[in-house]
Design a protein around this motif. Structure first.
Motif, PDB file in Angstrom:
ATOM      1  N   GLY A 117       0.756  -1.242   0.000  1.00  0.00           N
ATOM      2  CA  GLY A 117       0.000   0.000   0.000  1.00  0.00           C
ATOM      3  C   GLY A 117       0.784   1.288   0.000  1.00  0.00           C
ATOM      4  N   ASN A 118       2.092   1.248   0.147  1.00  0.00           N
ATOM      5  CA  ASN A 118       2.931   2.445   0.127  1.00  0.00           C
ATOM      6  C   ASN A 118       2.671   3.387   1.304  1.00  0.00           C
ATOM      7  OD1 ASN A 118       5.060   3.895  -0.992  1.00  0.00           O
ATOM      8  ND2 ASN A 118       3.698   5.173  -2.216  1.00  0.00           N
ATOM      9  N   TYR A 119       2.444   2.827   2.485  1.00  0.00           N
ATOM     10  CA  TYR A 119       2.223   3.624   3.691  1.00  0.00           C
ATOM     11  C   TYR A 119       3.499   3.816   4.516  1.00  0.00           C
ATOM     12  CZ  TYR A 119      -2.861   3.487   3.239  1.00  0.00           C
ATOM     13  OH  TYR A 119      -4.151   3.659   2.818  1.00  0.00           O
ATOM     14  N   ALA A 120       4.596   3.235   4.122  1.00  0.00           N
ATOM     15  CA  ALA A 120       5.809   3.247   4.944  1.00  0.00           C
ATOM     16  C   ALA A 120       6.547   4.572   4.942  1.00  0.00           C
ATOM     17  CB  ALA A 120       6.753   2.133   4.503  1.00  0.00           C
ATOM     18  N   GLY A 121       6.244   5.460   4.003  1.00  0.00           N
ATOM     19  CA  GLY A 121       7.019   6.686   3.888  1.00  0.00           C
ATOM     20  C   GLY A 121       8.462   6.329   3.533  1.00  0.00           C
ATOM     21  N   ARG A 122       9.405   7.110   3.999  1.00  0.00           N
ATOM     22  CA  ARG A 122      10.818   6.848   3.701  1.00  0.00           C
ATOM     23  C   ARG A 122      11.476   5.946   4.743  1.00  0.00           C
ATOM     24  NH1 ARG A 122      14.549  10.574   2.266  1.00  0.00           N
ATOM     25  NH2 ARG A 122      15.701   8.711   1.806  1.00  0.00           N
ATOM     26  N   LEU A 123      10.725   5.504   5.745  1.00  0.00           N
ATOM     27  CA  LEU A 123      11.315   4.694   6.816  1.00  0.00           C
ATOM     28  C   LEU A 123      11.928   3.403   6.275  1.00  0.00           C
ATOM     29  CD1 LEU A 123       8.551   5.194   9.517  1.00  0.00           C
ATOM     30  CD2 LEU A 123      10.808   6.264   9.438  1.00  0.00           C
ATOM     31  N   ALA A 124      11.289   2.795   5.287  1.00  0.00           N
ATOM     32  CA  ALA A 124      11.833   1.571   4.689  1.00  0.00           C
ATOM     33  C   ALA A 124      13.071   1.900   3.854  1.00  0.00           C
ATOM     34  CB  ALA A 124      10.784   0.860   3.848  1.00  0.00           C
ATOM     35  N   ASP A 125      13.014   3.004   3.100  1.00  0.00           N
ATOM     36  CA  ASP A 125      14.162   3.415   2.278  1.00  0.00           C
ATOM     37  C   ASP A 125      15.400   3.667   3.140  1.00  0.00           C
ATOM     38  OD1 ASP A 125      12.422   3.393   0.118  1.00  0.00           O
ATOM     39  OD2 ASP A 125      12.128   5.560   0.137  1.00  0.00           O
ATOM     40  N   LEU A 157      15.189   1.568   8.368  1.00  0.00           N
ATOM     41  CA  LEU A 157      14.718   1.498   9.752  1.00  0.00           C
ATOM     42  C   LEU A 157      13.638   0.436   9.928  1.00  0.00           C
ATOM     43  CD1 LEU A 157      14.591   5.325  10.428  1.00  0.00           C
ATOM     44  CD2 LEU A 157      16.216   3.694  11.404  1.00  0.00           C
ATOM     45  N   ILE A 158      12.839   0.224   8.886  1.00  0.00           N
ATOM     46  CA  ILE A 158      11.796  -0.797   8.913  1.00  0.00           C
ATOM     47  C   ILE A 158      11.837  -1.574   7.608  1.00  0.00           C
ATOM     48  CG2 ILE A 158      10.307   0.571  10.432  1.00  0.00           C
ATOM     49  CD1 ILE A 158       8.540   1.165   7.962  1.00  0.00           C
ATOM     50  N   SER A 159      11.227  -2.745   7.608  1.00  0.00           N
ATOM     51  CA  SER A 159      11.119  -3.525   6.374  1.00  0.00           C
ATOM     52  C   SER A 159       9.885  -4.409   6.436  1.00  0.00           C
ATOM     53  CB  SER A 159      12.370  -4.382   6.155  1.00  0.00           C
ATOM     54  OG  SER A 159      12.458  -5.378   7.152  1.00  0.00           O
ATOM     55  N   TYR A 160       9.477  -4.868   5.274  1.00  0.00           N
ATOM     56  CA  TYR A 160       8.379  -5.822   5.191  1.00  0.00           C
ATOM     57  C   TYR A 160       9.022  -7.189   5.002  1.00  0.00           C
ATOM     58  CZ  TYR A 160       4.037  -8.048   3.937  1.00  0.00           C
ATOM     59  OH  TYR A 160       2.949  -8.886   3.924  1.00  0.00           O
ATOM     60  N   ASN A 161       8.738  -8.129   5.898  1.00  0.00           N
ATOM     61  CA  ASN A 161       9.433  -9.418   5.861  1.00  0.00           C
ATOM     62  C   ASN A 161       8.651 -10.507   5.122  1.00  0.00           C
ATOM     63  OD1 ASN A 161       7.454 -10.351   7.619  1.00  0.00           O
ATOM     64  ND2 ASN A 161       8.802 -10.499   9.393  1.00  0.00           N
ATOM     65  N   GLY A 162       7.624 -10.119   4.396  1.00  0.00           N
ATOM     66  CA  GLY A 162       6.812 -11.082   3.672  1.00  0.00           C
ATOM     67  C   GLY A 162       5.507 -11.381   4.348  1.00  0.00           C
ATOM     68  N   SER A 163       5.422 -11.100   5.654  1.00  0.00           N
ATOM     69  CA  SER A 163       4.159 -11.305   6.364  1.00  0.00           C
ATOM     70  C   SER A 163       3.781 -10.130   7.259  1.00  0.00           C
ATOM     71  CB  SER A 163       4.209 -12.581   7.206  1.00  0.00           C
ATOM     72  OG  SER A 163       5.204 -12.473   8.206  1.00  0.00           O
ATOM     73  N   GLN A 164       4.751  -9.290   7.604  1.00  0.00           N
ATOM     74  CA  GLN A 164       4.443  -8.117   8.433  1.00  0.00           C
ATOM     75  C   GLN A 164       5.569  -7.099   8.363  1.00  0.00           C
ATOM     76  OE1 GLN A 164       4.135  -9.029  12.583  1.00  0.00           O
ATOM     77  NE2 GLN A 164       6.077 -10.093  12.664  1.00  0.00           N
ATOM     78  N   TRP A 165       5.256  -5.887   8.795  1.00  0.00           N
ATOM     79  CA  TRP A 165       6.246  -4.828   8.917  1.00  0.00           C
ATOM     80  C   TRP A 165       6.992  -4.993  10.232  1.00  0.00           C
ATOM     81  CZ3 TRP A 165       7.503  -1.615   5.105  1.00  0.00           C
ATOM     82  CH2 TRP A 165       6.616  -1.468   4.053  1.00  0.00           C
ATOM     83  N   VAL A 166       8.322  -4.837  10.216  1.00  0.00           N
ATOM     84  CA  VAL A 166       9.146  -4.982  11.414  1.00  0.00           C
ATOM     85  C   VAL A 166      10.224  -3.900  11.436  1.00  0.00           C
ATOM     86  CG1 VAL A 166       8.784  -7.485  11.635  1.00  0.00           C
ATOM     87  CG2 VAL A 166      10.706  -6.625  10.271  1.00  0.00           C
ATOM     88  N   ALA A 167      10.712  -3.610  12.632  1.00  0.00           N
ATOM     89  CA  ALA A 167      11.851  -2.703  12.781  1.00  0.00           C
ATOM     90  C   ALA A 167      13.120  -3.461  12.431  1.00  0.00           C
ATOM     91  CB  ALA A 167      11.920  -2.180  14.211  1.00  0.00           C
ATOM     92  N   GLN A 168      14.098  -2.746  11.943  1.00  0.00           N
ATOM     93  CA  GLN A 168      15.390  -3.312  11.593  1.00  0.00           C
ATOM     94  C   GLN A 168      16.453  -2.787  12.558  1.00  0.00           C
ATOM     95  OE1 GLN A 168      14.220  -5.610   9.210  1.00  0.00           O
ATOM     96  NE2 GLN A 168      16.197  -5.209   8.310  1.00  0.00           N
ATOM     97  N   SER A 169      17.443  -3.585  12.862  1.00  0.00           N
ATOM     98  CA  SER A 169      18.603  -3.016  13.554  1.00  0.00           C
ATOM     99  C   SER A 169      19.249  -2.056  12.560  1.00  0.00           C
ATOM    100  CB  SER A 169      19.563  -4.098  14.013  1.00  0.00           C
ATOM    101  OG  SER A 169      19.993  -4.868  12.922  1.00  0.00           O
TER     102      SER A 169
END
Length: 186
Positions: free
Chosen positions: A42-50, A53-65
């Motif tokens: 859905g493109n709701y992540a903003g730039r946080l994924a870029d 800081l966060i990623s989609y792991n195939g089943s949910q959004w999670v924080a990244q180290s």
């Protein structure tokens, strides 16, 4: 109500309102993402994924180290620390979708209406009399930041950042709490 700040013309608010007393954290945003964009499409992540800081792991959004490679020290944060830092790098439109969701459980109903159902569609109208969560107006923000109701006047520095009339430096820790240090921030 109170009058506006004579030096800026801002801050006049004639009604009561509440102001959230902490940052929206990445953990809050992850809860939002997993509720409104569980497929990650859905493109709701903003730039946080870029930013990694966060990623989609195939089943949910999670924080990244995360490691800051822009400094020699390379400060690192664990995923649980990342969840506690304030959200940034999201558009005004996405922030309004978040506010609608917090207020009503839907990104499409609340204080904001949008040009389309696309995640980052432009806000077309704002219902300022909406009784739920919404972003503050410029005057509401200014009043919350600078107005001192005990003196019915405006401070030069943020109203909560004065100790005995002296400005206090404020930094945000990785747990999203404020750390203050006495002395001028300049």
């Amino acid at each position: 109500g109170n009058s506006s700040d004579p030096s800026s013309g801002k801050g006049a608010v004639s009604y009561g309102y509440s102001y959230f007393d902490r940052f929206v954290r990445i953990g809050d945003w992850l809860t939002f993402l997993n509720a409104v964009d569980p497929s990650g499409a859905g493109n709701y992540a903003g730039r946080l994924a870029d930013l990694g800081l966060i990623s989609y792991n195939g089943s949910q959004w999670v924080a990244q180290s995360w490691t800051d490679c822009s400094t020699a020290s390379g400060q690192s944060l664990t995923a649980s620390q990342v969840e506690k830092i304030a959200v940034s790098y999201v558009s005004f439109n996405l922030a309004c979708r978040f506010a609608n969701w917090v207020a009503t459980g839907s990104v499409s109903s609340g204080a904001y209406t949008f040009a389309s159902s696309a995640a980052n569609a432009n806000v077309t109208s704002i219902n300022y009399s909406f009784q739920g969560v919404r972003l503050p107006t410029e005057n509401e923000f200014y009043k919350a930041a600078y107005y001192d109701p005990t003196t019915s006047s405006y401070n030069t520095y943020g109203a909560t950042n004065l100790v005995a009339g002296v400005p206090v430096q404020t930094m945000v820790n990785t747990d999203a709490t404020l750390q203050s240090q006495s002395g001028s921030p300049y």
